[in-house]
Each structure stands twice: as C-alpha cells, then as structure tokens.
Write a protein that holds these residues in place. Structure first.
Motif, PDB file in Angstrom:
ATOM      1  N   VAL A  11       0.875  -1.281  -0.028  1.00  0.00           N
ATOM      2  CA  VAL A  11      -0.078  -0.014  -0.129  1.00  0.00           C
ATOM      3  C   VAL A  11       0.825   1.408  -0.174  1.00  0.00           C
ATOM      4  CG1 VAL A  11      -1.964  -0.994   1.266  1.00  0.00           C
ATOM      5  CG2 VAL A  11      -0.100   0.191   2.675  1.00  0.00           C
ATOM      6  N   ILE A  12       0.243   2.304  -0.487  1.00  0.00           N
ATOM      7  CA  ILE A  12       1.057   3.815  -0.387  1.00  0.00           C
ATOM      8  C   ILE A  12       0.528   4.402   0.935  1.00  0.00           C
ATOM      9  CG2 ILE A  12       1.399   5.784  -1.498  1.00  0.00           C
ATOM     10  CD1 ILE A  12       2.459   3.663  -3.264  1.00  0.00           C
ATOM     11  N   ARG A  13       1.393   4.743   1.771  1.00  0.00           N
ATOM     12  CA  ARG A  13       1.058   5.475   2.909  1.00  0.00           C
ATOM     13  C   ARG A  13       1.930   6.889   2.931  1.00  0.00           C
ATOM     14  NH1 ARG A  13      -3.527   3.719   5.289  1.00  0.00           N
ATOM     15  NH2 ARG A  13      -3.393   1.409   5.630  1.00  0.00           N
ATOM     16  N   PRO A  14       1.484   7.801   3.707  1.00  0.00           N
ATOM     17  CA  PRO A  14       2.178   8.988   4.004  1.00  0.00           C
ATOM     18  C   PRO A  14       3.509   8.414   4.500  1.00  0.00           C
ATOM     19  CG  PRO A  14      -0.127   9.375   4.763  1.00  0.00           C
ATOM     20  CD  PRO A  14       0.263   7.927   4.594  1.00  0.00           C
ATOM     21  N   ALA A  15       4.759   9.298   4.347  1.00  0.00           N
ATOM     22  CA  ALA A  15       6.121   9.029   4.713  1.00  0.00           C
ATOM     23  C   ALA A  15       5.988   9.375   6.210  1.00  0.00           C
ATOM     24  CB  ALA A  15       7.337   9.638   3.934  1.00  0.00           C
ATOM     25  N   GLU A  16       5.382  10.545   6.542  1.00  0.00           N
ATOM     26  CA  GLU A  16       5.435  11.116   7.820  1.00  0.00           C
ATOM     27  C   GLU A  16       4.068  11.832   8.224  1.00  0.00           C
ATOM     28  OE1 GLU A  16       9.735  13.568   7.169  1.00  0.00           O
ATOM     29  OE2 GLU A  16       8.126  14.522   8.674  1.00  0.00           O
ATOM     30  N   VAL A  17       3.486  11.588   9.323  1.00  0.00           N
ATOM     31  CA  VAL A  17       2.466  12.069   9.835  1.00  0.00           C
ATOM     32  C   VAL A  17       2.648  12.912  11.261  1.00  0.00           C
ATOM     33  CG1 VAL A  17       0.973  10.362   8.799  1.00  0.00           C
ATOM     34  CG2 VAL A  17       1.622  10.181  11.101  1.00  0.00           C
ATOM     35  N   VAL A  18       1.750  13.812  11.284  1.00  0.00           N
ATOM     36  CA  VAL A  18       1.621  14.611  12.734  1.00  0.00           C
ATOM     37  C   VAL A  18       0.040  14.206  13.122  1.00  0.00           C
ATOM     38  CG1 VAL A  18       1.455  16.617  14.023  1.00  0.00           C
ATOM     39  CG2 VAL A  18       3.179  16.536  11.914  1.00  0.00           C
ATOM     40  N   VAL A  19       0.073  13.557  14.383  1.00  0.00           N
ATOM     41  CA  VAL A  19      -1.089  13.106  15.000  1.00  0.00           C
ATOM     42  C   VAL A  19      -1.531  13.802  16.378  1.00  0.00           C
ATOM     43  CG1 VAL A  19      -0.021  11.065  15.858  1.00  0.00           C
ATOM     44  CG2 VAL A  19      -2.548  11.058  15.410  1.00  0.00           C
ATOM     45  N   GLU A  20      -2.569  14.064  16.509  1.00  0.00           N
ATOM     46  CA  GLU A  20      -3.091  14.630  17.570  1.00  0.00           C
ATOM     47  C   GLU A  20      -3.890  13.595  18.296  1.00  0.00           C
ATOM     48  OE1 GLU A  20      -3.903  19.068  18.492  1.00  0.00           O
ATOM     49  OE2 GLU A  20      -5.878  18.260  18.087  1.00  0.00           O
ATOM     50  N   TYR A  21      -3.758  13.534  19.679  1.00  0.00           N
ATOM     51  CA  TYR A  21      -4.520  12.436  20.414  1.00  0.00           C
ATOM     52  C   TYR A  21      -4.722  12.615  21.768  1.00  0.00           C
ATOM     53  CZ  TYR A  21       0.047  10.365  21.557  1.00  0.00           C
ATOM     54  OH  TYR A  21       1.186  10.079  22.275  1.00  0.00           O
ATOM     55  N   ILE A  22      -5.543  12.059  22.560  1.00  0.00           N
ATOM     56  CA  ILE A  22      -5.303  11.900  23.874  1.00  0.00           C
ATOM     57  C   ILE A  22      -4.727  10.693  24.526  1.00  0.00           C
ATOM     58  CG2 ILE A  22      -7.122  12.059  26.084  1.00  0.00           C
ATOM     59  CD1 ILE A  22      -8.924  13.464  24.147  1.00  0.00           C
ATOM     60  N   ASP A  23      -3.888  10.747  25.594  1.00  0.00           N
ATOM     61  CA  ASP A  23      -3.047   9.558  26.088  1.00  0.00           C
ATOM     62  C   ASP A  23      -4.229   8.938  27.158  1.00  0.00           C
ATOM     63  OD1 ASP A  23      -2.783  10.693  28.392  1.00  0.00           O
ATOM     64  OD2 ASP A  23      -0.727  11.252  28.064  1.00  0.00           O
ATOM     65  N   ARG A  24      -3.962   7.804  27.809  1.00  0.00           N
ATOM     66  CA  ARG A  24      -4.831   7.188  28.664  1.00  0.00           C
ATOM     67  C   ARG A  24      -4.787   7.785  29.975  1.00  0.00           C
ATOM     68  NH1 ARG A  24      -2.961   0.935  29.633  1.00  0.00           N
ATOM     69  NH2 ARG A  24      -4.958   1.190  30.800  1.00  0.00           N
ATOM     70  N   GLU A  25      -3.999   8.998  30.282  1.00  0.00           N
ATOM     71  CA  GLU A  25      -4.288   9.746  31.370  1.00  0.00           C
ATOM     72  C   GLU A  25      -4.943  10.873  30.997  1.00  0.00           C
ATOM     73  OE1 GLU A  25      -0.917   8.257  30.977  1.00  0.00           O
ATOM     74  OE2 GLU A  25      -1.658   6.713  32.320  1.00  0.00           O
ATOM     75  N   GLY A  26      -5.547  11.033  29.864  1.00  0.00           N
ATOM     76  CA  GLY A  26      -6.444  12.335  29.582  1.00  0.00           C
ATOM     77  C   GLY A  26      -5.457  13.307  29.005  1.00  0.00           C
ATOM     78  N   LYS A  27      -4.138  13.339  28.791  1.00  0.00           N
ATOM     79  CA  LYS A  27      -3.464  14.402  28.481  1.00  0.00           C
ATOM     80  C   LYS A  27      -3.571  14.318  27.002  1.00  0.00           C
ATOM     81  CE  LYS A  27       0.931  16.481  29.483  1.00  0.00           C
ATOM     82  NZ  LYS A  27       2.049  16.136  28.528  1.00  0.00           N
ATOM     83  N   LYS A  28      -3.666  15.681  26.468  1.00  0.00           N
ATOM     84  CA  LYS A  28      -3.642  15.995  25.225  1.00  0.00           C
ATOM     85  C   LYS A  28      -2.377  15.866  24.529  1.00  0.00           C
ATOM     86  CE  LYS A  28      -6.235  18.708  21.581  1.00  0.00           C
ATOM     87  NZ  LYS A  28      -7.060  19.936  21.686  1.00  0.00           N
ATOM     88  N   ARG A  29      -2.035  15.284  23.387  1.00  0.00           N
ATOM     89  CA  ARG A  29      -0.427  15.022  23.082  1.00  0.00           C
ATOM     90  C   ARG A  29      -0.630  15.067  21.594  1.00  0.00           C
ATOM     91  NH1 ARG A  29       3.337  12.814  25.987  1.00  0.00           N
ATOM     92  NH2 ARG A  29       2.520  12.068  28.197  1.00  0.00           N
ATOM     93  N   LYS A  30       0.658  15.487  20.975  1.00  0.00           N
ATOM     94  CA  LYS A  30       0.899  15.606  19.720  1.00  0.00           C
ATOM     95  C   LYS A  30       2.148  14.982  19.242  1.00  0.00           C
ATOM     96  CE  LYS A  30      -0.477  19.878  17.525  1.00  0.00           C
ATOM     97  NZ  LYS A  30      -0.118  21.118  16.990  1.00  0.00           N
TER      98      LYS A  30
END
Ligand code: NI
Length: 159
Positions: A100-119
């Motif tokens: 498959v073709i995927r992006p070489a790099e990504v920036v992802v924003e998410y919440i970790d299991r402690e509830g902290k917002k991360r990038k």
C-alpha cells in the motif's frame, strides 16, 4: 486483563465508524489493557477497538521498541508528508499481505490514557501504523487500498 475475540474479514462492524471517547473511565482503561494484551498475543503492531467489537476511537500501537505500547484516544491526523510504499497486513485479515502507499510522515493529535492531549510526529513504520489504525476508526480497511496485484496469502510457519 483479558484476551478479546478478534473480528475478522466479512464482519460488518469493520465497516462502521467508531465514536469519539468522551470520558476516559474504568471501562476504557480495561478496554485499553485488553487491547494491548490481545495485540501482543497475536504479534500485531497495532489494533483498533473496532477489531475487538467496540466502536470507540481507541488505538494501540506497539513497534516492540523502547517506546512500548502507545495508546491513542480520539486520534486525528493533522498533517501528512511524502509517500512510502510498504508491505501491510492486519490482524482482522489473517495471512493476507499486500503493498500500500502510505504517507512517509504524519503529525497526529490524540489523548493519552491519562487524559492528556498530545501531539506526535511519526515516520516510517509508526506513521504507517497510525494511518492503518485511524483508517479502522473510519470503517476503512487496508485491503480496500492495496496496490493492484500485490495481495499475497502467506501461511504462518508451523512451529
Ligand atoms: Ni488492521
């Protein structure tokens, strides 16, 4: 912790969109623990909650490196850069592999299991895994985007 039953090819749930997690409660923590255990049991590098039958935007990824398992709640890919052609498989499609073709790099924003917002900025295999798993949350599976003629069925070695 417990191993959960995997959902496989042909199961309609794999085509459904998962819902955002509003509250990270005990139930979500148990789900996360079980997902990590299930991913490890089947030697996967990633697992989305829908693959164990739960339509919530939760993903676990483990490249078996120093970072250990990473938990992504409500992940959103903000940016992609470049392309990579990669071999891919999925625990819901046992023994099937394709390019498959995927992006070489990504920036992802998410919440970790402690509830902290991360990038997180990711490349190579981690970028691939993040794309594959976030696709699952939108009801998309890798066999829908493979390069034509590259699908192979490979039986695991008998031990
Ligand atoms: Ni998958």
């Amino acid at each position: 912790m417990a191993i959960r039953n995997l959902r496989y090819e042909g199961d309609e749930i794999l085509k459904k969109r998962s819902r955002e997690v509003d509250v990270i409660d005990e139930k979500i923590q148990t789900l996360i623990d079980d997902m990590i255990e299930t991913m490890h049991k089947y030697n996967g590098v990633g697992l989305a909650a829908v693959q164990v039958g739960v339509l919530k935007r939760v993903v676990v990824i483990d490249l078996y490196d120093d970072n250990g398992p990473i938990v992504f709640i409500n992940p959103a890919i903000l940016k992609t850069k470049g392309e990579q052609e990669v071999d891919e498989g999925c625990l819901s499609f046992p023994n099937q592999f394709a390019k498959v073709i995927r992006p070489a790099e990504v920036v992802v924003e998410y919440i970790d299991r402690e509830g902290k917002k991360r990038k997180l900025k990711a490349k190579e295999l981690l970028a691939q895994a993040i794309c594959h798993e976030t696709d699952h949350l939108n009801g998309e599976v890798f066999v829908d985007k493979i390069l034509p003629g590259t699908l192979e069925y490979i039986e695991p070695d008998k031990e």
